[in-house]
Design a protein around this motif. Structure first.
Motif, PDB file in Angstrom:
ATOM      1  N   ALA A 206       0.527  -1.441  -0.141  1.00  0.00           N
ATOM      2  CA  ALA A 206       0.233  -0.560   0.017  1.00  0.00           C
ATOM      3  C   ALA A 206       1.122   1.555   0.011  1.00  0.00           C
ATOM      4  N   GLN A 207       2.142   0.735   0.589  1.00  0.00           N
ATOM      5  CA  GLN A 207       3.361   2.542   0.662  1.00  0.00           C
ATOM      6  C   GLN A 207       3.111   2.829  -0.853  1.00  0.00           C
ATOM      7  N   GLU A 208       2.688   1.628  -1.491  1.00  0.00           N
ATOM      8  CA  GLU A 208       2.924   2.572  -3.261  1.00  0.00           C
ATOM      9  C   GLU A 208       1.730   3.650  -4.230  1.00  0.00           C
ATOM     10  N   ILE A 209       1.227   3.378  -3.023  1.00  0.00           N
ATOM     11  CA  ILE A 209       0.059   4.110  -3.481  1.00  0.00           C
ATOM     12  C   ILE A 209      -0.066   5.659  -2.725  1.00  0.00           C
ATOM     13  N   SER A 210       0.140   6.900  -4.251  1.00  0.00           N
ATOM     14  CA  SER A 210       0.255   8.100  -3.927  1.00  0.00           C
ATOM     15  C   SER A 210      -1.510   8.877  -3.472  1.00  0.00           C
ATOM     16  N   GLU A 211      -1.139  10.197  -2.967  1.00  0.00           N
ATOM     17  CA  GLU A 211      -2.086  11.068  -2.088  1.00  0.00           C
ATOM     18  C   GLU A 211      -3.446  11.041  -3.451  1.00  0.00           C
ATOM     19  N   ASP A 212      -2.462  10.845  -4.541  1.00  0.00           N
ATOM     20  CA  ASP A 212      -3.483  11.170  -5.460  1.00  0.00           C
ATOM     21  C   ASP A 212      -4.302  10.038  -6.042  1.00  0.00           C
ATOM     22  N   GLU A 213      -3.702   9.017  -5.441  1.00  0.00           N
ATOM     23  CA  GLU A 213      -4.013   7.910  -6.226  1.00  0.00           C
ATOM     24  C   GLU A 213      -5.481   6.707  -5.232  1.00  0.00           C
ATOM     25  N   ARG A 214      -5.330   8.047  -4.310  1.00  0.00           N
ATOM     26  CA  ARG A 214      -5.791   7.243  -2.860  1.00  0.00           C
ATOM     27  C   ARG A 214      -7.585   7.070  -3.278  1.00  0.00           C
ATOM     28  N   GLN A 215      -8.083   6.064  -3.263  1.00  0.00           N
ATOM     29  CA  GLN A 215      -9.836   6.150  -3.096  1.00  0.00           C
ATOM     30  C   GLN A 215     -10.798   6.013  -2.016  1.00  0.00           C
ATOM     31  N   THR A 216     -11.441   6.377  -2.057  1.00  0.00           N
ATOM     32  CA  THR A 216     -12.822   6.912  -0.846  1.00  0.00           C
ATOM     33  C   THR A 216     -13.484   5.586  -1.538  1.00  0.00           C
ATOM     34  N   VAL A 217     -13.483   5.063  -0.236  1.00  0.00           N
ATOM     35  CA  VAL A 217     -14.916   3.588   0.065  1.00  0.00           C
ATOM     36  C   VAL A 217     -15.781   3.790   0.202  1.00  0.00           C
ATOM     37  N   TRP A 218     -17.433   3.494  -0.415  1.00  0.00           N
ATOM     38  CA  TRP A 218     -18.570   3.038   0.614  1.00  0.00           C
ATOM     39  C   TRP A 218     -18.705   1.837   0.948  1.00  0.00           C
ATOM     40  N   LEU A 219     -18.768   1.484   1.916  1.00  0.00           N
ATOM     41  CA  LEU A 219     -18.779   0.103   2.515  1.00  0.00           C
ATOM     42  C   LEU A 219     -20.685  -0.085   2.742  1.00  0.00           C
ATOM     43  N   GLU A 220     -20.615  -0.802   1.684  1.00  0.00           N
ATOM     44  CA  GLU A 220     -22.588  -1.068   2.024  1.00  0.00           C
ATOM     45  C   GLU A 220     -22.919  -2.561   2.721  1.00  0.00           C
ATOM     46  N   VAL A 221     -23.156  -2.336   3.717  1.00  0.00           N
ATOM     47  CA  VAL A 221     -23.305  -3.712   4.822  1.00  0.00           C
ATOM     48  C   VAL A 221     -24.964  -3.902   4.823  1.00  0.00           C
ATOM     49  N   GLY A 222     -25.662  -2.563   4.643  1.00  0.00           N
ATOM     50  CA  GLY A 222     -27.136  -4.020   4.268  1.00  0.00           C
ATOM     51  C   GLY A 222     -27.494  -3.032   3.294  1.00  0.00           C
ATOM     52  N   PRO A 223     -28.966  -3.005   2.466  1.00  0.00           N
ATOM     53  CA  PRO A 223     -29.175  -2.117   1.341  1.00  0.00           C
ATOM     54  C   PRO A 223     -30.004  -1.449   1.563  1.00  0.00           C
ATOM     55  N   ILE A 239      -9.097  -2.424   7.929  1.00  0.00           N
ATOM     56  CA  ILE A 239      -8.875  -3.414   5.997  1.00  0.00           C
ATOM     57  C   ILE A 239      -8.696  -2.271   5.338  1.00  0.00           C
ATOM     58  N   LEU A 240      -9.890  -0.938   4.933  1.00  0.00           N
ATOM     59  CA  LEU A 240      -9.189   0.085   4.195  1.00  0.00           C
ATOM     60  C   LEU A 240      -8.117   0.761   4.743  1.00  0.00           C
ATOM     61  N   GLU A 241      -7.854   1.344   5.953  1.00  0.00           N
ATOM     62  CA  GLU A 241      -6.948   1.782   6.396  1.00  0.00           C
ATOM     63  C   GLU A 241      -5.491   0.938   5.843  1.00  0.00           C
ATOM     64  N   MET A 242      -5.628  -0.330   6.345  1.00  0.00           N
ATOM     65  CA  MET A 242      -4.204  -0.823   6.004  1.00  0.00           C
ATOM     66  C   MET A 242      -3.868  -0.987   3.832  1.00  0.00           C
ATOM     67  N   ILE A 243      -5.086  -0.724   3.402  1.00  0.00           N
ATOM     68  CA  ILE A 243      -4.728  -0.817   1.828  1.00  0.00           C
ATOM     69  C   ILE A 243      -4.617   1.179   1.603  1.00  0.00           C
ATOM     70  N   ASN A 244      -4.318   1.453   2.342  1.00  0.00           N
ATOM     71  CA  ASN A 244      -4.224   2.925   2.338  1.00  0.00           C
ATOM     72  C   ASN A 244      -5.043   3.377   1.183  1.00  0.00           C
ATOM     73  N   ALA A 245      -6.848   3.232   1.764  1.00  0.00           N
ATOM     74  CA  ALA A 245      -7.637   3.183   1.380  1.00  0.00           C
ATOM     75  C   ALA A 245      -8.545   4.583   2.206  1.00  0.00           C
ATOM     76  N   GLU A 246      -9.801   5.105   1.767  1.00  0.00           N
ATOM     77  CA  GLU A 246     -10.340   6.112   2.511  1.00  0.00           C
ATOM     78  C   GLU A 246     -11.590   5.718   2.722  1.00  0.00           C
ATOM     79  N   ASN A 247     -12.183   5.755   3.985  1.00  0.00           N
ATOM     80  CA  ASN A 247     -13.574   4.976   4.170  1.00  0.00           C
ATOM     81  C   ASN A 247     -14.688   6.554   4.215  1.00  0.00           C
TER      82      ASN A 247
END
Length: 337
Positions: A206-223, A239-247
């Motif tokens: 995940a250290q390879e991921i730059s700030e510009d490449e960082r993805q924001t993820v919506w986690l939907e656990v209930g429809p 897990i999202l923190e671990m892979i350098n993504a934003e919840n």
């Protein structure tokens, strides 16, 4: 070792074997050596550790409700009252000693052939009929099933409450506690070390991921219509923190409900659902939602479903779940090679 697990191990005198030592062996005749070899117990190579040494019992463990539980002998008949305990026991090599599980157990496949003792509310009589010497319970059910647990303890059945886990460190503690209780502590330490290694590898990638490449993820656990997501203090957030993504819901804590309008405002790059096992085609359902077409995740059709059990159960498959999410969010960075 997890700090929440207090081990007080003591060797029973009858379980020790005499160590003659190298010097004594040199002074022993060939005939007497053969006699001693015949009397010497063979090494046990089952789930008692790589060196074949038998696990030390009795063992006393401080469980999740603060009780010191003493297990006199290695359990041979175990009832598990939550799927994560079952998965862990199987991963540690104690699955062949599981004689009772719940209706909610789905993994591994062998659980389908094991007697069910009920769902969230277990059947005391069924458990008693299985004659277990250990019940692996869970902290979350300690109070609402108090009467049932009292009945089990009054029948001289050992009940161990495994800690509730919302993060990887908590899960490691759970695994070590179950390992100590089942005589597979060395296997538990090995499993935890392997999981930690897997986490470290993901973090390094995940250290390879730059700030510009960082993805924001919506986690939907209930429809829809009652949409639920997860904030902090959950495995999915970690897990999202671990892979350098934003919840997208990082300002919330735990499991929270959102309106469709609030989700649209978050404008996530990726949407991950966890309910594909009971909702047909979650991706198509989200793509068809009114007003969602301009969300980057919808516009680019970056909507994926992951196996809920792998990312919510505090057990050995958590790293598999983290790897699956990493590959979906950053396919160019994470892969199976």
């Amino acid at each position: 070792m997890g700090t929440s697990v207090l081990l007080v191990m003591s060797l029973a005198a009858c379980g020790e074997t005499e160590d003659t030592g190298e010097e004594a062996a040199e002074d022993t005749t060939e005939e007497s050596m053969e006699e001693e070899a015949a009397e010497e117990p063979q090494e046990d190579t089952d789930a008692n550790g790589e060196d074949g040494a038998e696990a030390d019992f009795p063992v006393t463990i401080e469980d999740a409700v603060g009780e010191e539980v003493t297990i006199e002998e290695e359990p041979q008949r175990i009832v598990s009252l939550i799927p994560s305990n079952t998965e862990t026991a199987f991963a540690l090599g104690a699955g062949d000693r599981i004689v009772g599980v719940t209706d909610n157990d789905t993994y591994p496949e062998e659980v389908n052939d094991i007697q069910s003792v009920g769902g969230m509310e277990f059947d005391v009589e069924t458990i008693l009929s299985l004659e277990p010497d250990l019940v692996l319970a869970h902290e979350s059910s300690a109070h609402f099933s108090e009467e049932g647990f009292n009945q089990l303890q009054e029948a001289d059945i050992t009940v161990l409450f495994v800690n509730e886990a919302s993060g990887f460190d908590d899960a490691y503690d759970s695994i070590e506690m179950i390992g100590a209780a089942t005589g597979t502590y060395e296997e538990a330490e090995t499993l935890v070390a392997e999981m930690q290694e897997g986490v470290n590898e993901l973090q390094e990638q995940a250290q390879e991921i730059s700030e510009d490449e960082r993805q924001t993820v919506w986690l939907e656990v209930g429809p829809a219509p009652e949409i639920y997501t997860t904030g902090t203090n959950t495995f999915l957030h970690e897990i999202l923190e671990m892979i350098n993504a934003e919840n997208a819901a990082q300002n919330e804590e735990g499991w929270v409900q959102y309106s469709e309008e609030d989700v649209i405002a978050l404008n996530p790059d990726v949407i991950i659902t966890t309910y594909g096992f009971y909702v047909e085609d979650p991706e198509e359902e989200i793509l068809s939602r009114s007003g969602w077409s301009d969300i980057p995740a919808v516009e680019n059709e970056r909507i994926y479903d992951v196996h809920a059990d792998k990312v919510t159960r505090p057990g050995p498959r958590l790293v598999d779940g983290a790897e699956a999410i990493a590959e979906l969010v950053y396919p160019d960075v994470f892969n199976n090679e």
